[in-house]
Enzyme design. Sequence first.
Site, PDB file in Angstrom:
ATOM      1  N   GLU A  97      -1.763  -2.825  16.729  1.00 37.16           N
ATOM      2  CA  GLU A  97      -2.530  -2.248  16.796  1.00 37.16           C
ATOM      3  C   GLU A  97      -3.352  -1.526  15.483  1.00 37.16           C
ATOM      4  O   GLU A  97      -2.733  -1.461  14.409  1.00 37.16           O
ATOM      5  CB  GLU A  97      -2.332  -0.784  17.408  1.00 37.16           C
ATOM      6  CG  GLU A  97      -1.427  -0.787  18.640  1.00 37.16           C
ATOM      7  CD  GLU A  97      -0.839   0.403  19.221  1.00 37.16           C
ATOM      8  OE1 GLU A  97      -0.229   0.324  20.329  1.00 37.16           O
ATOM      9  OE2 GLU A  97      -1.119   1.418  18.406  1.00 37.16           O
ATOM     10  N   CYS A 118      -7.068   2.514  10.410  1.00 36.48           N
ATOM     11  CA  CYS A 118      -5.480   2.626  10.137  1.00 36.48           C
ATOM     12  C   CYS A 118      -4.984   1.318  10.661  1.00 36.48           C
ATOM     13  O   CYS A 118      -4.953   0.848  11.667  1.00 36.48           O
ATOM     14  CB  CYS A 118      -5.291   3.846  11.229  1.00 36.48           C
ATOM     15  SG  CYS A 118      -3.547   4.423  11.229  1.00 36.48           S
ATOM     16  N   CYS A 125       9.130  -0.772  14.681  1.00 34.98           N
ATOM     17  CA  CYS A 125       9.510  -0.241  13.678  1.00 34.98           C
ATOM     18  C   CYS A 125      10.858   0.098  13.921  1.00 34.98           C
ATOM     19  O   CYS A 125      11.313   0.395  14.843  1.00 34.98           O
ATOM     20  CB  CYS A 125       8.760   1.050  13.560  1.00 34.98           C
ATOM     21  SG  CYS A 125       9.090   1.854  11.855  1.00 34.98           S
ATOM     22  N   CYS A 129      11.828   7.409  14.112  1.00 40.77           N
ATOM     23  CA  CYS A 129      11.574   8.707  13.967  1.00 40.77           C
ATOM     24  C   CYS A 129      11.245   9.113  15.594  1.00 40.77           C
ATOM     25  O   CYS A 129      10.905   8.422  16.708  1.00 40.77           O
ATOM     26  CB  CYS A 129       9.928   8.986  13.503  1.00 40.77           C
ATOM     27  SG  CYS A 129      10.256   8.074  11.789  1.00 40.77           S
ATOM     28  N   CYS A 132       7.962   9.253  17.811  1.00 38.79           N
ATOM     29  CA  CYS A 132       6.890   8.069  17.632  1.00 38.79           C
ATOM     30  C   CYS A 132       6.985   7.196  18.672  1.00 38.79           C
ATOM     31  O   CYS A 132       8.224   6.787  18.752  1.00 38.79           O
ATOM     32  CB  CYS A 132       6.997   7.458  16.079  1.00 38.79           C
ATOM     33  SG  CYS A 132       6.086   6.287  15.726  1.00 38.79           S
ATOM     34  N   GLY A 183       4.915   0.745  12.381  1.00 34.15           N
ATOM     35  CA  GLY A 183       5.726   0.091  11.071  1.00 34.15           C
ATOM     36  C   GLY A 183       5.653   0.964   9.700  1.00 34.15           C
ATOM     37  O   GLY A 183       4.976   1.950   9.483  1.00 34.15           O
ATOM     38  N   GLU A 184       6.839   0.716   9.017  1.00 31.86           N
ATOM     39  CA  GLU A 184       7.003   1.515   7.941  1.00 31.86           C
ATOM     40  C   GLU A 184       6.560   0.443   6.824  1.00 31.86           C
ATOM     41  O   GLU A 184       7.312  -0.531   6.294  1.00 31.86           O
ATOM     42  CB  GLU A 184       8.594   1.749   7.686  1.00 31.86           C
ATOM     43  CG  GLU A 184       9.002   1.967   6.516  1.00 31.86           C
ATOM     44  CD  GLU A 184       8.177   3.196   5.496  1.00 31.86           C
ATOM     45  OE1 GLU A 184       8.306   4.317   6.097  1.00 31.86           O
ATOM     46  OE2 GLU A 184       7.840   2.671   4.513  1.00 31.86           O
ATOM     47  N   SER A 215       1.516   4.935   3.357  1.00 35.90           N
ATOM     48  CA  SER A 215       2.200   6.143   3.911  1.00 35.90           C
ATOM     49  C   SER A 215       3.586   5.604   4.168  1.00 35.90           C
ATOM     50  O   SER A 215       3.808   4.519   4.701  1.00 35.90           O
ATOM     51  CB  SER A 215       1.302   6.515   5.308  1.00 35.90           C
ATOM     52  OG  SER A 215       2.380   7.716   5.888  1.00 35.90           O
ATOM     53  N   SER A 238       5.463  10.970   4.889  1.00 34.76           N
ATOM     54  CA  SER A 238       5.515  11.669   6.201  1.00 34.76           C
ATOM     55  C   SER A 238       6.990  12.724   5.916  1.00 34.76           C
ATOM     56  O   SER A 238       8.008  12.153   6.168  1.00 34.76           O
ATOM     57  CB  SER A 238       5.998  10.767   7.285  1.00 34.76           C
ATOM     58  OG  SER A 238       4.839   9.836   7.453  1.00 34.76           O
ATOM     59  N   LEU A 239       6.651  13.788   5.983  1.00 36.38           N
ATOM     60  CA  LEU A 239       7.751  14.948   5.636  1.00 36.38           C
ATOM     61  C   LEU A 239       8.273  15.223   7.094  1.00 36.38           C
ATOM     62  O   LEU A 239       9.456  15.051   7.258  1.00 36.38           O
ATOM     63  CB  LEU A 239       7.349  15.997   4.764  1.00 36.38           C
ATOM     64  CG  LEU A 239       8.628  16.749   3.897  1.00 36.38           C
ATOM     65  CD1 LEU A 239       9.063  15.737   2.922  1.00 36.38           C
ATOM     66  CD2 LEU A 239       7.961  17.974   3.214  1.00 36.38           C
ATOM     67  N   HIS A 240       7.244  15.942   7.667  1.00 35.32           N
ATOM     68  CA  HIS A 240       7.652  16.412   8.936  1.00 35.32           C
ATOM     69  C   HIS A 240       9.021  17.472   9.282  1.00 35.32           C
ATOM     70  O   HIS A 240       9.094  17.895  10.240  1.00 35.32           O
ATOM     71  CB  HIS A 240       7.849  15.300   9.932  1.00 35.32           C
ATOM     72  CG  HIS A 240       6.911  14.390   9.833  1.00 35.32           C
ATOM     73  ND1 HIS A 240       5.557  14.735   9.738  1.00 35.32           N
ATOM     74  CD2 HIS A 240       6.838  12.830  10.177  1.00 35.32           C
ATOM     75  CE1 HIS A 240       4.733  13.593   9.701  1.00 35.32           C
ATOM     76  NE2 HIS A 240       5.407  12.627   9.726  1.00 35.32           N
ATOM     77  N   CYS A 357       0.580   6.147  17.347  1.00 37.16           N
ATOM     78  CA  CYS A 357       0.619   4.755  16.778  1.00 37.16           C
ATOM     79  C   CYS A 357       1.598   4.062  17.596  1.00 37.16           C
ATOM     80  O   CYS A 357       2.866   4.862  18.007  1.00 37.16           O
ATOM     81  CB  CYS A 357       1.211   4.538  15.385  1.00 37.16           C
ATOM     82  SG  CYS A 357       2.463   5.394  14.761  1.00 37.16           S
TER      83      CYS A 357
HETATM   84  S1  SF4 Z   1       6.836   7.367  12.258  1.00 41.50           S
HETATM   85 FE1  SF4 Z   1       6.452   5.555  11.118  1.00 41.50          FE
HETATM   86  S2  SF4 Z   1       8.412   5.097  10.332  1.00 41.50           S
HETATM   87 FE2  SF4 Z   1       8.612   6.577  12.033  1.00 41.50          FE
HETATM   88  S3  SF4 Z   1       9.039   5.213  14.027  1.00 41.50           S
HETATM   89 FE3  SF4 Z   1       6.846   5.572  13.877  1.00 41.50          FE
HETATM   90  S4  SF4 Z   1       6.045   3.922  12.533  1.00 41.50           S
HETATM   91 FE4  SF4 Z   1       8.299   3.713  12.234  1.00 41.50          FE
END
Ligand code: SF4
Length: 370
Positions: A97, A118, A125, A129, A132, A183-184, A215, A238-240, A357
């Site tokens: 995407e 983006c 991924c 998280c 997500c 993805g990371e 990011s 990404s702290l969260h 995402c």
């Molecule tokens: S927030 Fe980012 S790192 Fe975490 S699962 Fe989603 S895509 Fe992966």
Amino acid sequence: MAVFKPEKESLYAETLDSLTAKLTEQGLPSFRAGQIMDWLYRKGAKDFDSMSNLPLSVRKWLADSFCIMPAQMVLAKAAGDVTEKLLLELEDGSYIETVILRAPEGDEAEDGARQTLCVSSQVGCAYGCKFCASGLDGWKRNLLASEIIAQVMTAAAHIAEQRGGEQARTLSGIDNIVFMGMGEPLANFDNVVRAVEILHAQWGLGLGARRITISTSGIAPQILKLAEVPVQFRLAVSLHGATNEVRGAIMPVNKAYPLEVLVPAIKKFAQTRGRMVTLEYILIEDVNDALSHAAALADITRELHAHVNLIPYNPVPNLPWKRPNYRRQKAFAEVLSRAKVSFTIRRQKGDDIDAACGQLRLRMEKERTA
Ligand code: SF4
């Protein structure tokens, strides 16, 4: 690790240096590399035949050795006039995407609406998280640098078409590119850094480094490695969660790199680069939106001289998390305000197009296997 080998490499993976080396290896003149890049990124060439100032021998070698576009857009889905999500199918049938985010009214650049793209960096991924959609189906593979550039070229062509067909310049008014899709990015370090080089280089897409943001969910050693990359892109983390308890509950990465490891790595990055880092903080009701969490976030932010992006959570189907109501969001923000922390509350975009995402891709994968 699953490494994808395409039938033919895409030219979008090449840098000026790598292409020059390949031409030289073939006994072809090295200056052709600059002409080829010009065709790709200034003129938006989609095939080799259109590269009219190249001799037949070079065009034949290109056609035998490379493809240009390694992805195909299969769906474009818009939410009002602010967000549009593009679904791309890759050579191996994977979906990724790419999201176009348009600046809201009254927040426009001089040359028209500001547009941010983006991009995704992996298929799925592995980081899981809890809030997500991208991690719901696990990780499939890393994207190649060419597949990252393909997202940009596809979005630019799509925007140009919407504007009446003529592509005034290759980027078609894309002002910022953020690696915040599926993805990371730092788990696909080499391909992401190569894509950043192509985005930024004068022979490439020529995008200002400060208009590129990478990011990460917080892979501390990779943040330190990233500090050594010469292009001066921006970093968002990404702290969260501002305590290990909260962060660990929603982000498994916190077990490997808890705050006492992550925060010094961010600090080192900021000091090495002389740049302010952004901390992303998704506000999730009853998870991380208490006033004590805001106070802990303010402490970390002050220590890092960072900026905070507060993002009210975008609900994902089949996940239990909720967005805090406006009153709770405001109370949280007031704590940051009183602590004199630099922050913004991001406007929510794209609720009706599966804009968190990974959502649209998940739905397409399910439809294909149904
Ligand atoms: S927030 Fe980012 S790192 Fe975490 S699962 Fe989603 S895509 Fe992966």
